[in-house]
Motif scaffolding. Structure first.
Motif, PDB file in Angstrom:
ATOM      1  N   LYS A 171     -11.355 114.664  20.440  1.00 27.68           N
ATOM      2  CA  LYS A 171     -12.009 113.480  20.973  1.00 27.68           C
ATOM      3  C   LYS A 171     -13.117 113.051  20.024  1.00 27.68           C
ATOM      4  CE  LYS A 171     -11.093 114.958  25.719  1.00 27.68           C
ATOM      5  NZ  LYS A 171     -11.703 115.442  26.992  1.00 27.68           N
ATOM      6  N   GLY A 172     -13.398 111.795  19.983  1.00 27.95           N
ATOM      7  CA  GLY A 172     -14.452 111.285  19.108  1.00 27.95           C
ATOM      8  C   GLY A 172     -13.883 110.500  17.940  1.00 27.95           C
ATOM      9  N   GLN A 173     -14.740 110.044  17.067  1.00 30.75           N
ATOM     10  CA  GLN A 173     -14.321 109.218  15.948  1.00 30.75           C
ATOM     11  C   GLN A 173     -13.664 110.018  14.824  1.00 30.75           C
ATOM     12  OE1 GLN A 173     -17.809 107.063  14.711  1.00 30.75           O
ATOM     13  NE2 GLN A 173     -17.752 105.662  16.455  1.00 30.75           N
ATOM     14  N   MET A 174     -13.986 111.290  14.701  1.00 33.91           N
ATOM     15  CA  MET A 174     -13.452 112.123  13.627  1.00 33.91           C
ATOM     16  C   MET A 174     -12.441 113.107  14.183  1.00 33.91           C
ATOM     17  SD  MET A 174     -15.555 114.684  11.047  1.00 33.91           S
ATOM     18  CE  MET A 174     -16.389 113.381  10.146  1.00 33.91           C
ATOM     19  N   ASP A 175     -11.177 113.018  13.734  1.00 32.18           N
ATOM     20  CA  ASP A 175     -10.192 114.000  14.216  1.00 32.18           C
ATOM     21  C   ASP A 175     -10.267 115.262  13.365  1.00 32.18           C
ATOM     22  OD1 ASP A 175      -8.924 113.450  11.839  1.00 32.18           O
ATOM     23  OD2 ASP A 175      -7.146 112.524  12.714  1.00 32.18           O
ATOM     24  N   GLU A 210     -17.245 115.991  14.381  1.00 35.87           N
ATOM     25  CA  GLU A 210     -18.624 115.859  13.928  1.00 35.87           C
ATOM     26  C   GLU A 210     -19.402 117.153  14.176  1.00 35.87           C
ATOM     27  OE1 GLU A 210     -17.115 111.783  14.983  1.00 35.87           O
ATOM     28  OE2 GLU A 210     -17.054 113.776  15.899  1.00 35.87           O
ATOM     29  N   ARG A 237      -5.967 117.205  17.042  1.00 37.91           N
ATOM     30  CA  ARG A 237      -6.312 116.094  17.923  1.00 37.91           C
ATOM     31  C   ARG A 237      -7.613 116.406  18.651  1.00 37.91           C
ATOM     32  NH1 ARG A 237      -2.373 112.385  18.511  1.00 37.91           N
ATOM     33  NH2 ARG A 237      -0.274 112.901  17.764  1.00 37.91           N
ATOM     34  N   ASP A 267     -11.089 120.715  21.848  1.00 36.48           N
ATOM     35  CA  ASP A 267     -11.739 119.870  22.854  1.00 36.48           C
ATOM     36  C   ASP A 267     -11.300 120.173  24.282  1.00 36.48           C
ATOM     37  OD1 ASP A 267      -9.202 118.898  22.673  1.00 36.48           O
ATOM     38  OD2 ASP A 267      -9.766 116.806  22.289  1.00 36.48           O
ATOM     39  N   SER A 305     -15.693 118.642  18.905  1.00 37.80           N
ATOM     40  CA  SER A 305     -15.492 117.427  18.119  1.00 37.80           C
ATOM     41  C   SER A 305     -15.560 117.721  16.634  1.00 37.80           C
ATOM     42  CB  SER A 305     -16.551 116.377  18.475  1.00 37.80           C
ATOM     43  OG  SER A 305     -17.829 116.780  18.014  1.00 37.80           O
ATOM     44  N   GLU A 353      -9.814 114.873   9.432  1.00 40.80           N
ATOM     45  CA  GLU A 353     -11.000 114.335   8.764  1.00 40.80           C
ATOM     46  C   GLU A 353     -12.104 115.384   8.680  1.00 40.80           C
ATOM     47  OE1 GLU A 353     -11.430 109.705   9.741  1.00 40.80           O
ATOM     48  OE2 GLU A 353     -11.107 110.930  11.537  1.00 40.80           O
TER      49      GLU A 353
END
Length: 377
Positions: free
Chosen positions: A59-63, A38, A57, A11, A36, A66
Motif C-alpha cells: 500500500k502507498g505510493q512506493m511498491d 517508504e 504489492r 502490508d 510500506s 521501487e
C-alpha cells in the motif's frame, strides 16, 4: 554465532506476524516489520539489516520493486521478494533490481530458510569478491606508484654522482681543494640516499612476503641505544648533534633488536633530515614499571595537520619538505615493525616548531607473549 537480522516488509498484518514467527523459529532476528515501501527504506537506513523480505504489492505510493531498487542503490542490502501473484510487467521490473531470491506465497519454513541461506551465502561471496577486487586494484596502484617513486628517487642521486664524477675528471686541475671536497661530499650524500632507499625497498619486500618476523632477545637497552646513536652520529652531518638521555632500569629487556633498530633508525634519521643545520636532536629512553618509552624530539620543519592524518600510508610526504630527499616509506615501515612488536606510537608536530615522536613498548615482550599463549590455551 550472531544471528542474521532480517527486515520484514508486508502490508498484511496477519501475514507479517506469521513470517516474523517463522523467522524467529528458524533462529533469525527480526528487528522490525513495516507495511510500506517508504517505511522499508527508512528502516534499512536506520537498522542496516542483513536481508530484507519484501512483498511486491504494498500500500502507498512506493511498491516493493521501487523500494527494493532504492535499497539496493543506497545501501546495497540484499532483498528477497515475497508475493502471491505478479503480472509479467511487474516481474520484469523486479528482475531488473537484481533480487537475491523470489518466494511465492504460500510457502513453508523450509522454502523460506533455503531462500534466506542462499541469499546470505551469495551476499558473503559477492562481498568477498568485491573486497578482493578492491585490494587487487589498490595493490596495482600501489605497485605503480612504488616503481615510479623508486625510479625517480634513484635517478636523482645517480645523476648527482655522475655529474660530480664528470666534473672531477674534466675540471680536476682547475678545481680548488675545497671545491673537490664539496663534490666528493655530494657523491657521499647521494650514495647514502640510494642506500637508504634500497634498505626501505628491501624492508617493504620482507614485510609483504611475510619474512619479517618478531624475534625478541635479551637486550641492554641503554647500551643498544648508545651504540645506535654513535652509528647515526657518525653518518650524520657534522653540525647535527644527537643528545641521548636514559632514565630508569633499562639494562634488561626482551625486545626484537632488528625491528627496534629499524624503528629508531628511521625516526632519528627523519629528525635529523628535517631539522635545520646546527640544531640538536633529542633522544630520550625511559624504562618505568615494565614499559619502555622512546622519545625523539626535533626543532625542524614540522608536519602540516592535513598530512598527519596519513602519516603511516606508503609514499605519503608532506608538502613542506621542499627538495629534502625521501621515499615516504619510513613511517610506514616503522608502523609495520611496531605492529609486529605490539607497540604504540604518538606523534605531535607543529609547522616550523618541530616534531616529537613517542614510541611505547612492553619491556618484556617475550614473557608477555608466553603468558598470553598460556592464558589462551
Amino acid at each position: 554465532m550472531v544471528a542474521e537480522r532480517i527486515l520484514v516488509v508486508e502490508d498484511e498484518r496477519v501475514v507479517a506476524r506469521d513470517i516474523e514467527k517463522r523467522l524467529k523459529k528458524l533462529g533469525y532476528i527480526v528487528p522490525a516489520s513495516v507495511a510500506s515501501g517508504e517505511a522499508a527504506v527508512e528502516k534499512v537506513a536506520e537498522l542496516r539489516p542483513d536481508l530484507v523480505l519484501m512483498d511486491i504489492r504494498l500500500k502507498g505510493q512506493m511498491d516493493g520493486v521501487e523500494a527494493a531498487e532504492q535499497i539496493r542503490s543506497d545501501f546495497d542490502t540484499p532483498v528477497i521478494y515475497l508475493t502471491a501473484y505478479a503480472d509479467d510487467a511487474t516481474l520484469q521490473r523486479a528482475k531488473a533490481t537484481e533480487p537475491f531470491g523470489y518466494i511465492v506465497k504460500p510457502f513453508d519454513e523450509r522454502d523460506l530458510q533455503v531462500a534466506i541461506e542462499v541469499a546470505l551465502r551469495r551476499r558473503l561471496s559477492e562481498t568477498a569478491i568485491r573486497v578482493a577486487l578492491e585490494k587487487e586494484k589498490e595493490l596495482s596502484e600501489l605497485k605503480s606508484r612504488f616503481w615510479s617513486m623508486a625510479a625517480h628517487e634513484l635517478r636523482s642521486p645517480m645523476t648527482s654522482i655522475l655529474s660530480c664524477a664528470q666534473l672531477l675528471e674534466q675540471e680536476h686541475h682547475r678545481l680548488t681543494e675545497d671545491r673537490r671536497r664539496e663534490f666528493l661530499y655530494m657523491i657521499q650524500q647521494s650514495v647514502r640516499s640510494m642506500d637508504q632507499l634500497l634498505n626501505d625497498l628491501l624492508a617493504v619486500g620482507r614485510v609483504e612476503s611475510g619474512s619479517l618476523k618478531f624475534e625478541p632477545a635479551s637486550l641492554n637497552l641503554e647500551e643498544f641505544c648508545q651504540r645506535l646513536v654513535e652509528q647515526l652520529q657518525f653518518s650524520a652531518e657534522p653540525d647535527h648533534h644527537i643528545v641521548f638521555n636514559c632514565q630508569g632500569q633499562c639494562e634488561q629487556a626482551y625486545l626484537d633488536p632488528k625491528l627496534l633498530r629499524h624503528i629508531l633508525t628511521n625516526l632519528i634519521s627523519n629528525a635529523i633530515k628535517y631539522s635545520p643545520h646546527r640544531s640538536p636532536v633529542y633522544f630520550n629512553l625511559t624504562c618505568v614499571e615494565g614499559e619502555v618509552t622512546f622519545q625523539i624530539r626535533d626543532t625542524g620543519i614540522g608536519i602540516p595537520p592535513d598530512t598527519q592524518k596519513h602519516l603511516f600510508q606508503p609514499f605519503q610526504r608532506a608538502n613542506n619538505v621542499g627538495q629534502i630527499p625521501g621515499t615516504g616509506l619510513g613511517l610506514t615501515m616503522v608502523k609495520r615493525c611496531l605492529d609486529l612488536h605490539g607497540g604504540r606510537i604518538e606523534i605531535e608536530s607543529e609547522v616550523d616548531v618541530g616534531t616529537t615522536v613517542i614510541v611505547r613498548l612492553s619491556q618484556h615482550q617475550q614473557v608477555d607473549r608466553q603468558l598470553e599463549r598460556t592464558m589462551l590455551s
